[in-house]
Design a protein around this motif. Sequence first.
Motif, PDB file in Angstrom:
ATOM      1  N   GLY A 145      30.099  31.847  57.982  1.00 24.26           N
ATOM      2  CA  GLY A 145      31.398  31.939  58.641  1.00 24.26           C
ATOM      3  C   GLY A 145      32.412  32.573  57.704  1.00 24.26           C
ATOM      4  N   SER A 146      33.641  32.129  57.778  1.00 20.31           N
ATOM      5  CA  SER A 146      34.737  32.707  56.998  1.00 20.31           C
ATOM      6  C   SER A 146      34.743  32.155  55.568  1.00 20.31           C
ATOM      7  CB  SER A 146      36.079  32.423  57.673  1.00 20.31           C
ATOM      8  OG  SER A 146      36.119  32.979  58.971  1.00 20.31           O
ATOM      9  N   THR A 147      33.681  32.440  54.860  1.00 17.18           N
ATOM     10  CA  THR A 147      33.524  31.853  53.526  1.00 17.18           C
ATOM     11  C   THR A 147      34.513  32.417  52.514  1.00 17.18           C
ATOM     12  OG1 THR A 147      31.802  33.448  53.021  1.00 17.18           O
ATOM     13  CG2 THR A 147      31.100  31.316  53.906  1.00 17.18           C
ATOM     14  N   SER A 148      35.122  33.553  52.832  1.00 17.26           N
ATOM     15  CA  SER A 148      36.108  34.113  51.900  1.00 17.26           C
ATOM     16  C   SER A 148      37.347  33.241  51.788  1.00 17.26           C
ATOM     17  CB  SER A 148      36.500  35.522  52.343  1.00 17.26           C
ATOM     18  OG  SER A 148      37.091  35.489  53.634  1.00 17.26           O
ATOM     19  N   SER A 149      37.532  32.352  52.754  1.00 21.35           N
ATOM     20  CA  SER A 149      38.698  31.467  52.741  1.00 21.35           C
ATOM     21  C   SER A 149      38.473  30.201  51.924  1.00 21.35           C
ATOM     22  CB  SER A 149      39.071  31.075  54.175  1.00 21.35           C
ATOM     23  OG  SER A 149      38.047  30.282  54.762  1.00 21.35           O
ATOM     24  N   VAL A 150      37.246  29.983  51.485  1.00 21.41           N
ATOM     25  CA  VAL A 150      36.935  28.765  50.737  1.00 21.41           C
ATOM     26  C   VAL A 150      37.466  28.870  49.318  1.00 21.41           C
ATOM     27  CG1 VAL A 150      35.098  27.305  49.828  1.00 21.41           C
ATOM     28  CG2 VAL A 150      34.882  28.305  52.113  1.00 21.41           C
ATOM     29  N   THR A 151      38.096  27.804  48.845  1.00 17.44           N
ATOM     30  CA  THR A 151      38.591  27.758  47.473  1.00 17.44           C
ATOM     31  C   THR A 151      37.861  26.711  46.633  1.00 17.44           C
ATOM     32  OG1 THR A 151      40.325  26.206  48.116  1.00 17.44           O
ATOM     33  CG2 THR A 151      40.880  28.559  48.124  1.00 17.44           C
ATOM     34  N   LEU A 152      37.213  25.777  47.293  1.00 15.40           N
ATOM     35  CA  LEU A 152      36.530  24.698  46.571  1.00 15.40           C
ATOM     36  C   LEU A 152      35.261  24.321  47.310  1.00 15.40           C
ATOM     37  CD1 LEU A 152      37.077  22.618  44.159  1.00 15.40           C
ATOM     38  CD2 LEU A 152      37.745  21.037  45.964  1.00 15.40           C
ATOM     39  N   PHE A 153      34.155  24.265  46.594  1.00 15.69           N
ATOM     40  CA  PHE A 153      32.893  23.726  47.090  1.00 15.69           C
ATOM     41  C   PHE A 153      32.556  22.486  46.277  1.00 15.69           C
ATOM     42  CE2 PHE A 153      31.147  26.563  50.162  1.00 15.69           C
ATOM     43  CZ  PHE A 153      31.484  27.867  49.813  1.00 15.69           C
ATOM     44  N   GLY A 154      31.826  21.593  46.897  1.00 17.56           N
ATOM     45  CA  GLY A 154      31.437  20.424  46.131  1.00 17.56           C
ATOM     46  C   GLY A 154      30.398  19.580  46.820  1.00 17.56           C
ATOM     47  N   TRP A 155      30.051  18.498  46.152  1.00 17.09           N
ATOM     48  CA  TRP A 155      29.066  17.552  46.649  1.00 17.09           C
ATOM     49  C   TRP A 155      29.594  16.133  46.548  1.00 17.09           C
ATOM     50  CZ3 TRP A 155      24.423  19.035  48.761  1.00 17.09           C
ATOM     51  CH2 TRP A 155      24.027  20.360  48.537  1.00 17.09           C
TER      52      TRP A 155
ATOM     53  N   THR B 189      24.227  19.755  37.484  1.00 12.81           N
ATOM     54  CA  THR B 189      24.933  21.018  37.318  1.00 12.81           C
ATOM     55  C   THR B 189      25.197  21.633  38.692  1.00 12.81           C
ATOM     56  OG1 THR B 189      23.835  21.435  35.199  1.00 12.81           O
ATOM     57  CG2 THR B 189      24.881  23.308  36.284  1.00 12.81           C
ATOM     58  N   ILE B 190      26.452  21.934  38.950  1.00 10.13           N
ATOM     59  CA  ILE B 190      26.819  22.606  40.191  1.00 10.13           C
ATOM     60  C   ILE B 190      27.010  24.093  39.894  1.00 10.13           C
ATOM     61  CG2 ILE B 190      29.303  22.130  39.906  1.00 10.13           C
ATOM     62  CD1 ILE B 190      29.470  21.895  42.970  1.00 10.13           C
ATOM     63  N   SER B 191      26.523  24.917  40.808  1.00 11.04           N
ATOM     64  CA  SER B 191      26.670  26.361  40.627  1.00 11.04           C
ATOM     65  C   SER B 191      26.755  27.019  41.992  1.00 11.04           C
ATOM     66  CB  SER B 191      25.502  26.933  39.821  1.00 11.04           C
ATOM     67  OG  SER B 191      24.275  26.727  40.509  1.00 11.04           O
ATOM     68  N   ARG B 192      27.178  28.275  41.988  1.00 10.38           N
ATOM     69  CA  ARG B 192      27.334  29.000  43.246  1.00 10.38           C
ATOM     70  C   ARG B 192      26.801  30.404  43.090  1.00 10.38           C
ATOM     71  NH1 ARG B 192      31.810  32.398  44.902  1.00 10.38           N
ATOM     72  NH2 ARG B 192      31.689  32.844  47.138  1.00 10.38           N
TER      73      ARG B 192
ATOM     74  N   GLU C  10      24.869  35.116  47.976  1.00 14.28           N
ATOM     75  CA  GLU C  10      24.216  34.439  49.088  1.00 14.28           C
ATOM     76  C   GLU C  10      25.097  33.363  49.707  1.00 14.28           C
ATOM     77  OE1 GLU C  10      20.497  32.957  47.721  1.00 14.28           O
ATOM     78  OE2 GLU C  10      19.636  34.940  47.411  1.00 14.28           O
ATOM     79  N   ASP C  11      26.293  33.147  49.138  1.00 17.49           N
ATOM     80  CA  ASP C  11      27.170  32.080  49.631  1.00 17.49           C
ATOM     81  C   ASP C  11      26.433  30.755  49.682  1.00 17.49           C
ATOM     82  OD1 ASP C  11      29.453  33.834  51.818  1.00 17.49           O
ATOM     83  OD2 ASP C  11      29.798  32.810  49.914  1.00 17.49           O
ATOM     84  N   THR C  12      25.781  30.451  48.602  1.00 17.77           N
ATOM     85  CA  THR C  12      25.029  29.202  48.501  1.00 17.77           C
ATOM     86  C   THR C  12      25.488  28.443  47.264  1.00 17.77           C
ATOM     87  OG1 THR C  12      23.104  30.191  49.573  1.00 17.77           O
ATOM     88  CG2 THR C  12      22.735  28.187  48.308  1.00 17.77           C
ATOM     89  N   VAL C  13      25.651  27.153  47.436  1.00 16.79           N
ATOM     90  CA  VAL C  13      26.043  26.283  46.339  1.00 16.79           C
ATOM     91  C   VAL C  13      24.863  25.377  46.015  1.00 16.79           C
ATOM     92  CG1 VAL C  13      27.649  24.502  45.570  1.00 16.79           C
ATOM     93  CG2 VAL C  13      28.440  26.339  47.050  1.00 16.79           C
TER      94      VAL C  13
END
Length: 121
Positions: free
Chosen positions: A25-35, A68-71, A75-78
């Motif tokens: 989707g509109s992944t360019s709008s994401v500023t934070l990813f997490g778990w 370890t978190i990475s992105r 591929e827009d995968t975290v």
Amino acid sequence: VRLVESGGGLVQAGGSLSVSCAASGSTSSVTLFGWYRQAPGKQREFVASIDLNEHTTNYEDSVKDRFTISRDGTEDTVYLQMRSLNPEDTAVYYCFASGVDDWSFEDYEVWGQGTLVTVSS
């Protein structure tokens, strides 16, 4: 933005496992990813995050030296790589993303459906 986790499963104590979160989707709008994770009978708790603007990561104390978190921006995968797992890490792991909507300029937060990680003793 939609999130789909994968990679959960059963692992023995001391082992390693990696879970993934595919964003679309509109992944360019994401500023934070997490778990986050939620163990049976417990509240959901923060695990780790990655700030795309500040290029920083943040971890809950109990996982700081093990996860370890990475992105992968292509591929827009975290990813959440987990090692030295123990039974206390058993939980459903949820991916989340937050940002600002491109059209409404409102803050948003979205969650995946979760993936189960079970650590046997």
